[in-house]
Design a protein around this motif. Structure first.
Motif, PDB file in Angstrom:
ATOM      1  N   PRO A 271       0.827  -1.211   0.000  1.00 52.33           N
ATOM      2  CA  PRO A 271       0.000   0.000   0.000  1.00 52.33           C
ATOM      3  C   PRO A 271       0.856   1.253   0.000  1.00 52.33           C
ATOM      4  O   PRO A 271       1.982   1.262   0.509  1.00 52.33           O
ATOM      5  CB  PRO A 271      -0.820  -0.134   1.288  1.00 52.33           C
ATOM      6  CG  PRO A 271      -0.020  -1.041   2.146  1.00 52.33           C
ATOM      7  CD  PRO A 271       0.687  -1.985   1.241  1.00 52.33           C
ATOM      8  N   ALA A 272       0.346   2.315  -0.578  1.00 58.14           N
ATOM      9  CA  ALA A 272       1.037   3.594  -0.618  1.00 58.14           C
ATOM     10  C   ALA A 272       0.808   4.336   0.695  1.00 58.14           C
ATOM     11  O   ALA A 272      -0.206   4.173   1.367  1.00 58.14           O
ATOM     12  CB  ALA A 272       0.553   4.429  -1.797  1.00 58.14           C
ATOM     13  N   GLY A 273       1.777   5.172   1.031  1.00 55.03           N
ATOM     14  CA  GLY A 273       1.664   5.944   2.251  1.00 55.03           C
ATOM     15  C   GLY A 273       3.010   6.151   2.890  1.00 55.03           C
ATOM     16  O   GLY A 273       3.986   5.439   2.599  1.00 55.03           O
ATOM     17  N   GLY A 274       3.089   7.134   3.794  1.00 56.05           N
ATOM     18  CA  GLY A 274       4.340   7.408   4.490  1.00 56.05           C
ATOM     19  C   GLY A 274       5.397   7.934   3.539  1.00 56.05           C
ATOM     20  O   GLY A 274       5.152   8.828   2.723  1.00 56.05           O
ATOM     21  N   PRO A 275       6.618   7.387   3.602  1.00 57.65           N
ATOM     22  CA  PRO A 275       7.683   7.866   2.708  1.00 57.65           C
ATOM     23  C   PRO A 275       7.472   7.480   1.255  1.00 57.65           C
ATOM     24  O   PRO A 275       8.188   7.957   0.390  1.00 57.65           O
ATOM     25  CB  PRO A 275       8.945   7.194   3.277  1.00 57.65           C
ATOM     26  CG  PRO A 275       8.438   5.982   3.973  1.00 57.65           C
ATOM     27  CD  PRO A 275       7.097   6.352   4.529  1.00 57.65           C
ATOM     28  N   GLN A 276       6.524   6.582   0.965  1.00 58.26           N
ATOM     29  CA  GLN A 276       6.224   6.161  -0.403  1.00 58.26           C
ATOM     30  C   GLN A 276       4.783   6.544  -0.733  1.00 58.26           C
ATOM     31  O   GLN A 276       3.882   5.702  -0.700  1.00 58.26           O
ATOM     32  CB  GLN A 276       6.428   4.653  -0.558  1.00 58.26           C
ATOM     33  CG  GLN A 276       7.848   4.184  -0.321  1.00 58.26           C
ATOM     34  CD  GLN A 276       8.771   4.604  -1.454  1.00 58.26           C
ATOM     35  OE1 GLN A 276       8.322   4.934  -2.543  1.00 58.26           O
ATOM     36  NE2 GLN A 276      10.065   4.579  -1.202  1.00 58.26           N
ATOM     37  N   PRO A 277       4.517   7.821  -1.068  1.00 59.91           N
ATOM     38  CA  PRO A 277       3.124   8.222  -1.350  1.00 59.91           C
ATOM     39  C   PRO A 277       2.580   7.622  -2.635  1.00 59.91           C
ATOM     40  O   PRO A 277       1.363   7.543  -2.812  1.00 59.91           O
ATOM     41  CB  PRO A 277       3.207   9.746  -1.435  1.00 59.91           C
ATOM     42  CG  PRO A 277       4.623  10.017  -1.834  1.00 59.91           C
ATOM     43  CD  PRO A 277       5.452   8.942  -1.192  1.00 59.91           C
ATOM     44  N   THR A 278       3.468   7.215  -3.543  1.00 56.26           N
ATOM     45  CA  THR A 278       3.047   6.606  -4.808  1.00 56.26           C
ATOM     46  C   THR A 278       3.853   5.341  -5.043  1.00 56.26           C
ATOM     47  O   THR A 278       5.076   5.336  -4.873  1.00 56.26           O
ATOM     48  CB  THR A 278       3.270   7.573  -5.986  1.00 56.26           C
ATOM     49  OG1 THR A 278       2.618   8.813  -5.713  1.00 56.26           O
ATOM     50  CG2 THR A 278       2.719   6.989  -7.269  1.00 56.26           C
ATOM     51  N   ARG A 279       3.182   4.273  -5.423  1.00 54.23           N
ATOM     52  CA  ARG A 279       3.854   3.007  -5.717  1.00 54.23           C
ATOM     53  C   ARG A 279       3.449   2.542  -7.112  1.00 54.23           C
ATOM     54  O   ARG A 279       2.414   2.928  -7.635  1.00 54.23           O
ATOM     55  CB  ARG A 279       3.507   1.944  -4.678  1.00 54.23           C
ATOM     56  CG  ARG A 279       4.094   2.222  -3.304  1.00 54.23           C
ATOM     57  CD  ARG A 279       3.917   1.025  -2.388  1.00 54.23           C
ATOM     58  NE  ARG A 279       4.493   1.251  -1.083  1.00 54.23           N
ATOM     59  CZ  ARG A 279       5.751   1.028  -0.761  1.00 54.23           C
ATOM     60  NH1 ARG A 279       6.582   0.544  -1.680  1.00 54.23           N
ATOM     61  NH2 ARG A 279       6.199   1.246   0.456  1.00 54.23           N
ATOM     62  N   HIS A 280       4.310   1.667  -7.674  1.00 53.35           N
ATOM     63  CA  HIS A 280       4.104   1.198  -9.028  1.00 53.35           C
ATOM     64  C   HIS A 280       4.304  -0.310  -9.098  1.00 53.35           C
ATOM     65  O   HIS A 280       4.974  -0.906  -8.255  1.00 53.35           O
ATOM     66  CB  HIS A 280       5.078   1.885  -9.998  1.00 53.35           C
ATOM     67  CG  HIS A 280       5.184   3.362  -9.824  1.00 53.35           C
ATOM     68  ND1 HIS A 280       4.203   4.232 -10.237  1.00 53.35           N
ATOM     69  CD2 HIS A 280       6.153   4.122  -9.255  1.00 53.35           C
ATOM     70  CE1 HIS A 280       4.562   5.472  -9.952  1.00 53.35           C
ATOM     71  NE2 HIS A 280       5.743   5.423  -9.344  1.00 53.35           N
ATOM     72  N   LEU A 281       3.751  -0.877 -10.137  1.00 51.86           N
ATOM     73  CA  LEU A 281       3.931  -2.291 -10.452  1.00 51.86           C
ATOM     74  C   LEU A 281       4.022  -2.393 -11.970  1.00 51.86           C
ATOM     75  O   LEU A 281       3.051  -2.114 -12.676  1.00 51.86           O
ATOM     76  CB  LEU A 281       2.765  -3.126  -9.924  1.00 51.86           C
ATOM     77  CG  LEU A 281       2.997  -4.633  -9.793  1.00 51.86           C
ATOM     78  CD1 LEU A 281       4.052  -4.915  -8.742  1.00 51.86           C
ATOM     79  CD2 LEU A 281       1.714  -5.344  -9.443  1.00 51.86           C
ATOM     80  N   ASP A 282       5.211  -2.741 -12.476  1.00 55.67           N
ATOM     81  CA  ASP A 282       5.425  -2.868 -13.910  1.00 55.67           C
ATOM     82  C   ASP A 282       5.116  -4.293 -14.351  1.00 55.67           C
ATOM     83  O   ASP A 282       5.704  -5.249 -13.840  1.00 55.67           O
ATOM     84  CB  ASP A 282       6.872  -2.508 -14.268  1.00 55.67           C
ATOM     85  CG  ASP A 282       7.169  -1.036 -14.023  1.00 55.67           C
ATOM     86  OD1 ASP A 282       6.234  -0.226 -14.116  1.00 55.67           O
ATOM     87  OD2 ASP A 282       8.340  -0.705 -13.730  1.00 55.67           O
ATOM     88  N   VAL A 283       4.207  -4.431 -15.295  1.00 54.45           N
ATOM     89  CA  VAL A 283       3.752  -5.738 -15.779  1.00 54.45           C
ATOM     90  C   VAL A 283       3.982  -5.808 -17.287  1.00 54.45           C
ATOM     91  O   VAL A 283       4.150  -4.776 -17.951  1.00 54.45           O
ATOM     92  CB  VAL A 283       2.274  -5.974 -15.430  1.00 54.45           C
ATOM     93  CG1 VAL A 283       2.087  -6.063 -13.920  1.00 54.45           C
ATOM     94  CG2 VAL A 283       1.400  -4.862 -15.994  1.00 54.45           C
TER      95      VAL A 283
END
Length: 456
Positions: free
Chosen positions: A376-388
């Motif tokens: 989940p996004a949040g804290g020091p990582q406000p945005t996350r990604h998954l490359d497929v």
């Protein structure tokens, strides 16, 4: 009342003479009667703690001080050791009952000081000085440093002293070494440094059979009987030859198995459904694969030897393994180690440290190309990604994680060039991402089979 029970436990001291069985039984009753009223409070502290190291020590104490249903079986020395664990737990309860900051908040404060440069790289971290500066007990500082040691921000020496890790060229693949993204993949550095180049000469068939049986958890006498080697010394001789072929300095069986799988000397086992381990258990598996002793990892976490052995036993049972070498084989099967994309996702997330409870949980995403791991996004990582690989996999991943806590809003970004991976993103969108073409809103779905069957 806590101090009264501590005084009762301090009356048990080691003796060099033979102790009658009645005295041993009375000693165990004294330990259990002094600690049983406080186990409920200890379980509450374990549940409320936001520190993996703190949760582990509470769990070890609770497991050790819970009476066995098979009755009392032990010696006077074991009763004295149990009394020592009881004293440690009661003193920890006294510190926990005093209002103060949690271990997780102390860990975040130290991490901010490291990121801002207040704690210089390679500088030694003195626990009592930090405790006075943060106005917290020294035990909270030590637990916080043990949590940061698992993320790679600090390291522990052989004598148990902590120090800030020096910034090197090997930076985590999750971002540049600035601000909160200054993360060093210490485990990956140690793993790569301890894996020398494999000899071009392949393993002989007999040595392959020996190593395969070691990886499956067989003991030396069983291996010698199965392969007709006579005695177990012949097995040890073959393992020494394998270590020389791998150019390793010692015969460490978990390291031999991992090295053989990594470089193709043995066929990697068939992968099964992924398994998520706790941060301390995951670090223990990586430690065994790197050929390092368990006691070194215990010093890294600030654990006592009996706590490290309990963690090893618990992790082995979680992996359904019978030996340390078979733990590595099971870890490759469950994609904790190995070249799979899920294993790389897992390693990257463990570098960032444990997720806060309010941020949700890591999600195993099933795709046609294999399993992936999303956080989940949040804290020091406000945005996350998954490359497929393609749009079909992106739609399936988006439908699977949509609607879960910490995964909103969710959008799909098309690649800039043909052949590049499609990116599934969630969290707080950046302005650069908004300008790219993206798919429309993704309806929530929790059914994995439905996601795998969907087409773009």
């Amino acid at each position: 009342m806590l101090k009264r029970d501590i005084s009762r436990l301090q009356s048990l001291k080691a003796r060099r003479t033979v102790v009658p069985a009645k005295s041993v039984e009375d000693a165990y009753h004294l330990v259990y009667s002094s600690t049983q009223p406080w186990l409920g409070l200890a379980r509450t502290q374990r549940t409320a703690s936001d520190s993996p190291a703190d949760q582990l020590r509470w769990e070890v104490w609770i497991a050790a001080l819970t009476p066995s249903p098979h009755g009392i079986r032990g010696t006077w020395a074991q009763a004295c050791l149990l009394a020592g664990q009881g004293r440690d737990m009661l003193w920890a309860l006294i510190e926990a009952l005093v209002p103060g900051r949690s271990v997780g908040s102390v860990s975040q404060e130290i991490q901010q000081r490291i990121a801002s440069g207040a704690l210089a790289p390679s500088s030694r971290l003195r626990e009592r000085r930090l405790a006075r500066s943060l106005r917290v007990p020294a035990s909270s500082v030590r637990l916080a440093l043990a949590d940061l040691a698992t993320t790679g921000l600090v390291e522990v020496s052989a004598n148990g002293c902590f120090a800030v890790v020096a910034v090197s060229a090997h930076v985590s693949r999750h971002g540049p070494a600035t601000g909160d993204h200054r993360m060093l993949d210490r485990d990956a550095c140690r793993m790569s440094a301890r894996v020398p180049a494999l000899s071009e000469v392949p393993l002989p068939h007999l040595e392959q059979q020996v190593l395969e049986l070691v990886a499956e958890g067989y003991e030396d006498p069983e291996i010698a009987s199965r392969l007709g080697l006579g005695t177990d010394r012949h097995v040890q001789y073959r393992l020494a030859r394998i270590a020389r072929r791998f150019r390793l300095g010692a015969v460490v069986r978990p390291q031999l198995v991992d090295h053989a799988y990594t470089h193709g000397a043995l066929a990697a086992p068939a992968v099964l459904h992924p398994l998520l381990l706790e941060a301390n258990a995951y670090g223990l598996v990586r430690t065994l694969a790197a050929g390092r002793p368990v006691n070194a990892y215990a010093r890294l976490l600030g654990l006592k030897p009996y706590q490290a052995q309990y963690l090893l036993k618990k992790t082995r049972a979680r992996l359904n393994a019978t030996s340390r070498a078979s733990m590595i084989r099971r870890a490759w099967q469950r994609q904790i180690l190995g070249p799979t994309q899920f294993a790389m996702d897992l390693a990257g997330l463990h570098v960032e440290g444990p997720q806060p409870p309010e941020a949700g949980r890591w999600v195993i995403v099933p795709l046609l190309s294999g399993y992936r791991l999303a956080a989940p996004a949040g804290g020091p990582q406000p945005t996350r990604h998954l490359d497929v690989p393609d749009q079909e996999a992106a739609d399936a991943a988006g439908r699977f994680i949509s609607g879960r806590p910490g995964f909103a809003p969710l959008w799909i970004t098309q690649p800039a060039k043909p052949g590049e991976p499609v990116r599934v993103s969630w969290g707080r969108p950046h302005s650069a991402l908004r300008s790219r073409p993206s798919a429309g809103p993704i309806p929530p779905s929790r059914d994995a089979e439905f996601c795998l069957a969907q087409r773009a």
